[in-house]
Enzyme design. Structure first.
Site, mmCIF file in Angstrom:
data_model
loop_
_atom_site.group_PDB
_atom_site.id
_atom_site.type_symbol
_atom_site.label_atom_id
_atom_site.label_comp_id
_atom_site.label_asym_id
_atom_site.label_seq_id
_atom_site.Cartn_x
_atom_site.Cartn_y
_atom_site.Cartn_z
ATOM 1 C CG HIS A 176 76.903 -76.159 70.609
ATOM 2 N ND1 HIS A 176 78.065 -76.111 69.846
ATOM 3 C CD2 HIS A 176 75.966 -76.743 69.827
ATOM 4 C CE1 HIS A 176 77.824 -76.644 68.662
ATOM 5 N NE2 HIS A 176 76.558 -77.041 68.622
ATOM 6 C CG HIS B 131 75.817 -85.059 70.781
ATOM 7 N ND1 HIS B 131 74.626 -84.985 70.078
ATOM 8 C CD2 HIS B 131 76.768 -84.544 69.969
ATOM 9 C CE1 HIS B 131 74.862 -84.477 68.887
ATOM 10 N NE2 HIS B 131 76.146 -84.183 68.789
#
Length: 175
Positions: free
Chosen positions: A38, A124
């Site tokens: 995620h 990220h």
């Protein structure tokens, strides 16, 4: 309960990211299970279950006012953070609206009793944890575009099989 706001890639993107990671860097660290990949927007931290309603109400009000937008990210940059031992993949550029969404959700989380986050926002996806050193530079980046049209509040649960992230609620983003 420990919760956070994140963008969840589509299942096919999860498979592509995990496959690319596993081919490029066998044994680089503890791979994050594909289901847990995620992009964190805001870490709320530990809150009482009764505070979830307040948090959700605050998010709805913030969304009505801020009108956060969906978008897409070219996952064209990898990086390594030595101190936590994290190897990640993310965009080298992202829309201002994504940074605004992260900042807005951090503020909403803090008002609901969550952790006050400091520091900049680097979108990220964590690929590995527990890396003792930076993996070698990848021969080829995965060429994945991560489209997002909603964000989700997840609960982080520790179980016998490790950590899992359970969606609690999600909100659609403006096109």
């Amino acid at each position: 309960m420990r919760v956070f706001f994140a963008l969840q890639p589509d299942p096919d993107i999860l498979v592509q990211l995990a496959d690319w990671r596993d081919r490029q860097f066998p044994g680089a660290g503890r791979p994050v299970p594909p289901a847990n990949l995620h992009l964190t927007l805001a870490f709320v931290g530990d809150i009482e279950p009764g505070s979830l309603d307040t948090l959700g109400d605050n998010v709805v009000r913030w969304c009505d006012k801020a009108r956060p937008q969906g978008g897409e990210l070219a996952m064209d940059q990898s990086g390594y953070w030595h101190r936590p031992g994290i190897y990640w993949l993310g965009p080298s550029r992202w829309p201002d609206s994504l940074g605004d969404m992260a900042a807005g959700l951090r503020s909403v989380a803090a008002r609901a009793g969550g952790k006050r986050e400091s520091g900049g926002f680097q979108p990220h996806v964590t690929l590995f944890r527990g890396c003792r050193e930076a993996p070698p530079a990848p021969a080829l980046l995965p060429g994945v575009t991560f489209c997002y049209d909603r964000f989700t509040l997840f609960e982080s649960r520790q179980g016998r099989q490790g950590v899992s992230y359970q969606p609690i609620h999600d909100w659609e983003l403006a096109p």
